[in-house]
Design an enzyme around this catalytic site. Structure first.
Site, PDB file in Angstrom:
ATOM      1  N   ILE A   3     -74.785 -40.484  78.610  1.00 19.26           N
ATOM      2  CA  ILE A   3     -75.789 -41.655  77.835  1.00 19.26           C
ATOM      3  C   ILE A   3     -76.049 -41.218  76.801  1.00 19.26           C
ATOM      4  O   ILE A   3     -76.293 -42.132  76.015  1.00 19.26           O
ATOM      5  CB  ILE A   3     -77.033 -41.700  78.851  1.00 19.26           C
ATOM      6  CG1 ILE A   3     -77.779 -42.845  78.452  1.00 19.26           C
ATOM      7  CG2 ILE A   3     -77.808 -40.392  78.824  1.00 19.26           C
ATOM      8  CD1 ILE A   3     -78.600 -43.329  79.659  1.00 19.26           C
ATOM      9  N   GLY A  14     -73.716 -39.418  74.301  1.00 23.71           N
ATOM     10  CA  GLY A  14     -72.526 -38.720  73.681  1.00 23.71           C
ATOM     11  C   GLY A  14     -71.839 -37.372  74.444  1.00 23.71           C
ATOM     12  O   GLY A  14     -71.508 -36.705  73.842  1.00 23.71           O
ATOM     13  N   SER A  40     -83.773 -34.595  78.796  1.00 20.49           N
ATOM     14  CA  SER A  40     -83.246 -33.806  77.749  1.00 20.49           C
ATOM     15  C   SER A  40     -82.602 -32.481  78.378  1.00 20.49           C
ATOM     16  O   SER A  40     -82.367 -31.338  77.814  1.00 20.49           O
ATOM     17  CB  SER A  40     -84.242 -32.984  76.606  1.00 20.49           C
ATOM     18  OG  SER A  40     -84.908 -33.915  76.092  1.00 20.49           O
ATOM     19  N   ARG A  41     -81.654 -32.747  79.403  1.00 27.31           N
ATOM     20  CA  ARG A  41     -81.185 -31.735  80.138  1.00 27.31           C
ATOM     21  C   ARG A  41     -79.681 -31.460  80.409  1.00 27.31           C
ATOM     22  O   ARG A  41     -79.266 -30.450  79.947  1.00 27.31           O
ATOM     23  CB  ARG A  41     -81.695 -31.620  81.735  1.00 27.31           C
ATOM     24  CG  ARG A  41     -81.235 -33.066  82.507  1.00 27.31           C
ATOM     25  CD  ARG A  41     -81.369 -32.775  83.811  1.00 27.31           C
ATOM     26  NE  ARG A  41     -80.443 -32.042  84.610  1.00 27.31           N
ATOM     27  CZ  ARG A  41     -79.061 -32.353  84.575  1.00 27.31           C
ATOM     28  NH1 ARG A  41     -78.766 -33.673  84.572  1.00 27.31           N
ATOM     29  NH2 ARG A  41     -78.295 -31.442  85.469  1.00 27.31           N
ATOM     30  N   GLY A  73     -83.202 -28.931  74.261  1.00 27.97           N
ATOM     31  CA  GLY A  73     -83.315 -30.240  74.313  1.00 27.97           C
ATOM     32  C   GLY A  73     -83.396 -31.094  72.951  1.00 27.97           C
ATOM     33  O   GLY A  73     -83.983 -30.401  71.995  1.00 27.97           O
ATOM     34  N   VAL A  74     -82.985 -32.200  72.901  1.00 26.28           N
ATOM     35  CA  VAL A  74     -83.027 -32.871  71.590  1.00 26.28           C
ATOM     36  C   VAL A  74     -83.962 -34.209  71.720  1.00 26.28           C
ATOM     37  O   VAL A  74     -84.636 -34.696  70.996  1.00 26.28           O
ATOM     38  CB  VAL A  74     -81.861 -33.053  70.898  1.00 26.28           C
ATOM     39  CG1 VAL A  74     -82.015 -33.858  69.404  1.00 26.28           C
ATOM     40  CG2 VAL A  74     -81.160 -31.888  70.648  1.00 26.28           C
ATOM     41  N   GLY A  75     -83.380 -35.085  72.468  1.00 22.48           N
ATOM     42  CA  GLY A  75     -83.384 -36.569  72.446  1.00 22.48           C
ATOM     43  C   GLY A  75     -85.023 -37.013  72.723  1.00 22.48           C
ATOM     44  O   GLY A  75     -85.272 -38.081  72.534  1.00 22.48           O
ATOM     45  N   GLU A  76     -85.675 -36.361  73.436  1.00 22.25           N
ATOM     46  CA  GLU A  76     -87.057 -36.716  73.924  1.00 22.25           C
ATOM     47  C   GLU A  76     -88.173 -36.638  73.093  1.00 22.25           C
ATOM     48  O   GLU A  76     -88.930 -37.607  72.519  1.00 22.25           O
ATOM     49  CB  GLU A  76     -87.464 -36.173  75.395  1.00 22.25           C
ATOM     50  CG  GLU A  76     -86.552 -36.821  76.232  1.00 22.25           C
ATOM     51  CD  GLU A  76     -86.824 -36.473  77.759  1.00 22.25           C
ATOM     52  OE1 GLU A  76     -86.753 -35.105  78.120  1.00 22.25           O
ATOM     53  OE2 GLU A  76     -87.596 -37.041  78.505  1.00 22.25           O
TER      54      GLU A  76
END
Ligand code: FES
Ligand code: FES
Lengths: 767, 162
Positions: free
Chosen positions: A493, A495, A534-535, A718-721
């Site tokens: 979802i 990359g 973010s896992r 994690g990065v996205g949240e």
């Protein structure tokens, strides 16, 4: 003999950490990427869903006779075609499990509808035109019931009780039960009330946040098909193929081994594509008709009850500090709108909102409240932006009252490695103070705001998100030409194929072009939890590197045989096995596989469970301009600082941060569901539910900080949240500096900005 | 009522039987199997269905199939020349301008139309040209950078894999 390529020399191979394009980008820019709505199967028919026109009603009767008589209609289903699922039917799902009853009610109402747009029946027909006509011919008799559309209304003494049989959880004796509560969570340490009382200053904000939507551009869609033996195949756009499989199996009453979910491309999910919506219905229609069935939701359906939006909230926060600006107590009261079904969790968001600060006293109380809105679902760092909107403004109030620079105040109270997290255990390695130092040194904070004719202000807010770990699986086979082929149990979802190709390339010392990564279906890949929290990047990196090492160990044994030496004598680097024995020899991975392909498959296996959490922390700085005549807010400059542990692929990391920030700015300024008194959603289109366009947002500058997490491959966080958490508070704090007023109702629309300005003026005049 | 629609799509003559209620988007996706054009909203608000009709960008969901009779249509499938990508496509790849990819075909068409009429747009003109294309993943920066790179002839090569 140094390359996998027969002719080309091997390239340098430090691939982790490089700025690389997505391996699947070519499919996307040419329109060849396949999402479920693009799929056609032989004999396929179209499914559509009939939805409730009432916010709350009893279903008296559903009569499909006329619909079934229409030429071209093939099947109709209602809840009577599905087994009844009772509350507390717990299915495996991440850390805590999930209640399949929630999915069942979301998919199809039984007896009672709890929100407008809740599904009540579905039809399959030869095409969408016939299916649409058939929907109108399904006769549903309702007995309307009183409804309530807000947290404030739902907790009133006279409010209709949405779940009269429910016993709210977490209210111990002596704690009065809140009306329409689902459950209560309390995190407490020290005497917060007393500490607030004796604090030199208290900063407080009472915030109201409207419901918003995740806003993925791809509507929910799936294709379902059965074979003669009753085996169901589902092509899905879902954040978790296995989660779709489990939920669909339970809702259909099928063994899980009788369903296979094939993940296709996902046009965004952000938390909204974890719970099933259309999949069990398509599957049942396919079973009844014996034909493949495609269901694609319309945007209007998605906004009005077909999917789960992000929770509205009412959050009151008080932060006490001594005269030197040391925080003495933090108190937060969080009411979260769970929609028509109880159970939206409050724990993570409460912790997140207080996590950046050290405090001797802490009291966080969270309660989910039922309303006649669609059941809330996750949205990127679920609840984080709502909670930070209140907390980070309260912190800013403390800074104003003490006349301390807001960055300095945060520095004095910043959580550090080893200080207590809200849950009471020590923080693992974190880099918050490094982040604050970087902010202090950056032009976005140091330089004065560019002058303008309208009021301008600069805001700062912190964000935290814990993320999850859960489990991920991958296996790697080696193709006949020596190239590693990785199959992941997770969908891609954000990359993941690219970043995992980097990991596999790194492990094998090959170029990214020499490895292949795919998401497997649920019958060809190992169980993995959903792509959420973010896992996936962290845990899948652990699984993939373990699988690669396992495959390399098997290959090394084989190479030792070929090189007529012992395993201990064989070294591997960059696609070549070398023997360090008396007579040095080597064989390339490619030649080894060519020579030994028929000796048996090489299958490397990797499973990651219970990886240490990779907490995400960041700081955002924004300069805004506000027009006091119109209430229009313009974001002039935006800088996002984030500790990412290690950036696997900085392009991907920046992409996550930029997208996340812009989603946050959308909710901050324009995105909010507008419900009429009768429960109708007044802005059920992307024209009226206004998400940011390219013209609404400035460039987002990303500053990446790398404090690795021990015990996680490459030290990944994690990065996205996290980056969706601070934007609303950042803008509100900037507006406070620009206009001298607190914006406490989100989204901060021009009307609300104007009302706040008027309120402040009125206050001054009457004071 | 069904009728035969004859038009030129990506330079090829095509005939298709369309229902009177079909939109151009349904004609392309459901009748002709050109699924690269996406539906995100069905009522002109998201731009995912952007195609060129006689050279102008339009939302295919707002055009009736019947209106396309005799028209020249360009869809995402017609932007690359065989396996040679259009510079806008290469730049989107190189700059990370596509994430989930659902908005991407529409973005490509809007960008191609912009550069056709204005080969050297400013960043603001680029943002203006794609303001009708909602993207929920990228925050737009990398899309704008990609289009600007094409406009200024810089850095449009896909970085070769190491
Ligand atoms: S699908 Fe045509 S504009 Fe959204
Ligand atoms: S890349 Fe996902 S919507 Fe644009």
């Amino acid at each position: 003999m140094t390359s996998l390529h027969d002719t080309a020399p091997i390239a340098p191979m430090r691939v982790v950490g490089q700025r690389l394009p997505r391996v699947d980008a070519g499919e996307r820019v040419t329109g060849r990427a396949i999402y479920p709505a693009d799929l056609t199967r032989p004999g396929m028919i179209t499914g559509l869903i009939k939805r409730s026109p009432h916010a709350h009603a009893r279903i008296v009767k559903i009569d499909a006779t006329k619909a079934l008589a229409l030429k071209g209609v093939i099947a109709v289903v209602t809840s009577a075609d599905f087994p009844e699922i009772k509350p507390n039917t717990i299915i495996p799902f991440g850390e805590t499990g999930a209640d399949a009853w929630v999915s069942a009610v979301i998919v199809l109402a039984r007896d009672r509808v709890l929100w407008r747009g809740q599904p009540v029946a579905a039809v399959a027909a030869v095409d969408a035109h016939v299916a649409r006509a058939a929907l109108d011919l399904i006769d549903v008799t309702y007995e309307p019931l009183p409804h309530v559309m807000s947290i404030a209304g739902a907790i009133l003494a006279g409010a209709p009780l949405l779940s009269p049989d429910l016993k709210p959880k977490g209210f111990d004796t002596g704690t009065p039960i809140v009306r329409n509560a689902g459950s209560r969570t309390l995190i407490e340490r020290g005497d917060t009330a007393a500490a607030l009382q004796s604090s030199a200053v208290v900063g407080g904000v009472d915030a109201v946040i409207d419901t918003a939507h995740q806003g993925y551009i791809e509507p929910h869609a799936c294709v379902a098909e059965t074979d003669a033996g009753g085996f169901v195949t589902l092509w899905a756009s879902s954040q978790g193929a296995f989660q779709t499989e489990i939920q669909t199996a339970v809702l259909l009453g099928l063994p899980q081994s009788k369903i296979k979910v094939i993940p296709l491309e996902i046009g965004g999910g952000f938390g909204g594509k974890i719970t099933v919506h259309v999949e069990p219905i398509a599957a049942r229609l396919a079973q009844i008709s014996g034909r493949p069935v495609k269901i694609v939701m319309s945007r209007e359906e998605m906004l009005t009850g077909g999917s789960g939006p992000a929770a509205a909230a009412q959050i009151d926060v008080r932060v006490g500090a001594d005269a030197q600006g040391r925080i003495t107590a933090i108190a937060g009261h969080y009411l979260l709108d769970t929609g028509g079904i109880p159970g939206t969790p409050t724990t993570l968001l409460m912790q997140a909102s207080a996590a950046c600060y050290q405090t001797p006293c802490l009291r966080l109380e969270g309660i989910d409240i039922m309303t006649n809105k669609p059941r809330t679902e996750a949205y990127r760092g679920p609840g984080g932006i709502q909670a930070a909107f209140a907390m980070e403004q309260a912190i800013d109030e403390v800074a104003l009252k003490l006349n301390i620079d807001p960055l300095e105040l945060r520095r004095r109270n910043a959580a550090v490695t080893g200080s207590l997290m809200p849950v009471g255990t020590p923080f693992p390695s974190i880099g918050l103070t490094t982040i604050l130092d970087r902010v202090a040194a950056h032009a976005c904070w140091r330089d004065p705001i560019a002058p303008g004719s309208l009021p301008r202000g600069r805001g700062l807010a912190l964000g935290y998100w814990r993320g999850t770990s859960m489990t991920s699986a991958a296996h790697v086979t080696i193709s006949g030409d020596g190239r590693p082929m990785v199959t992941m149990g997770s969908v891609d979802i954000s990359g993941t194929r690219t970043t995992m190709a980097q990991v596999a390339a790194e492990e094998f010392g090959l170029s990214i072009g020499d490895v292949h990564v795919a998401s497997g279906d649920t019958k060809s890949a190992g169980y993995s939890d959903a792509a959420a929290g973010s896992r996936v990047g962290r845990t899948m990196a652990a699984a993939v590197s373990e699988a690669c090492r396992d495959a390399l160990a098997q290959l090394t044994r084989r190479a030792a045989e070929k090189l007529q030496t012992t395993v201990a004598n064989v070294t591997y680097a960059s696609g070549v096995f070398r023997s360090g024995a008396a007579a040095p020899a080597s064989i390339s991975l490619a030649d080894l596989m060519r020579a030994t392909l028929t000796d048996g498959a090489i299958v490397g296996r990797g499973v990651s469970t219970k990886l240490p959490f990779g907490v995400e922390i960041g700081a955002h700085v924004a300069d805004v301009e506000a027009d006091p005549e119109t209430g229009q807010v313009t974001v002039l400059r935006y800088t996002a600082f984030q500790d990412v542990g290690r950036a696997l692929n900085p392009v991907a990391v920046e992409g996550q941060i930029e997208g996340s920030v812009v989603q946050g700015l959308g909710w901050a300024l324009t995105e909010g569901f507008d419900y009429a008194a009768d429960g109708r959603l007044r802005n059920a289109s992307l024209l009226d539910y206004r998400m940011p366009t390219a013209l609404d947002v400035p460039p987002i500058e990303c500053v990446l900080i790398e404090t690795p997490v021990p015990g996680v491959p490459y030290g990944l966080r994690g990065v996205g949240e996290m980056p969706i958490v601070p934007p609303a508070a950042t803008i509100a704090n900037a507006l406070r500096r620009a206009l001298g007023v607190r914006l406490t109702h989100m989204p901060m629309t021009p009307e609300r900005v104007l009302a706040a300005i008027k309120g402040a003026n009125f206050g001054k005049a009457s004071g | 009522m069904k009728s035969v629609i004859t038009c030129e799509i990506n330079g090829e003559p095509r005939d298709a039987l369309a229902d009177g209620r079909d939109t151009l988007l349904e004609l392309l996706r459901d009748r002709l199997g050109l699924t690269g054009t996406k539906e995100g909203c069905g009522n002109g608000n998201c731009g995912a269905c952007t195609v060129l009709m006689n050279g102008e960008p339009v939302c295919a969901c707002l055009v009736l199939a019947g209106e396309a009779h005799g028209a020249k249509i360009t869809t995402i499938e017609g932007i690359a020349r065989g396996n040679t990508l259009h510079p806008v496509q290469s730049a989107l790849i190189a700059h990370g301008g596509t994430q989930c990819g659902f908005c991407t075909p529409g973005i490509v068409l809007s960008a191609v139309a912009l550069l056709d009429r204005n080969p050297h747009p400013s960043p603001h003109e680029i943002r203006h040209a794609i303001a009708g294309n909602l993207c929920r993943c990228t925050g737009y920066d990398k899309i704008v950078e990609a289009i600007a790179a094409v406009a200024h002839g810089t850095n449009i090569d896909v970085k070769p894999a190491p």
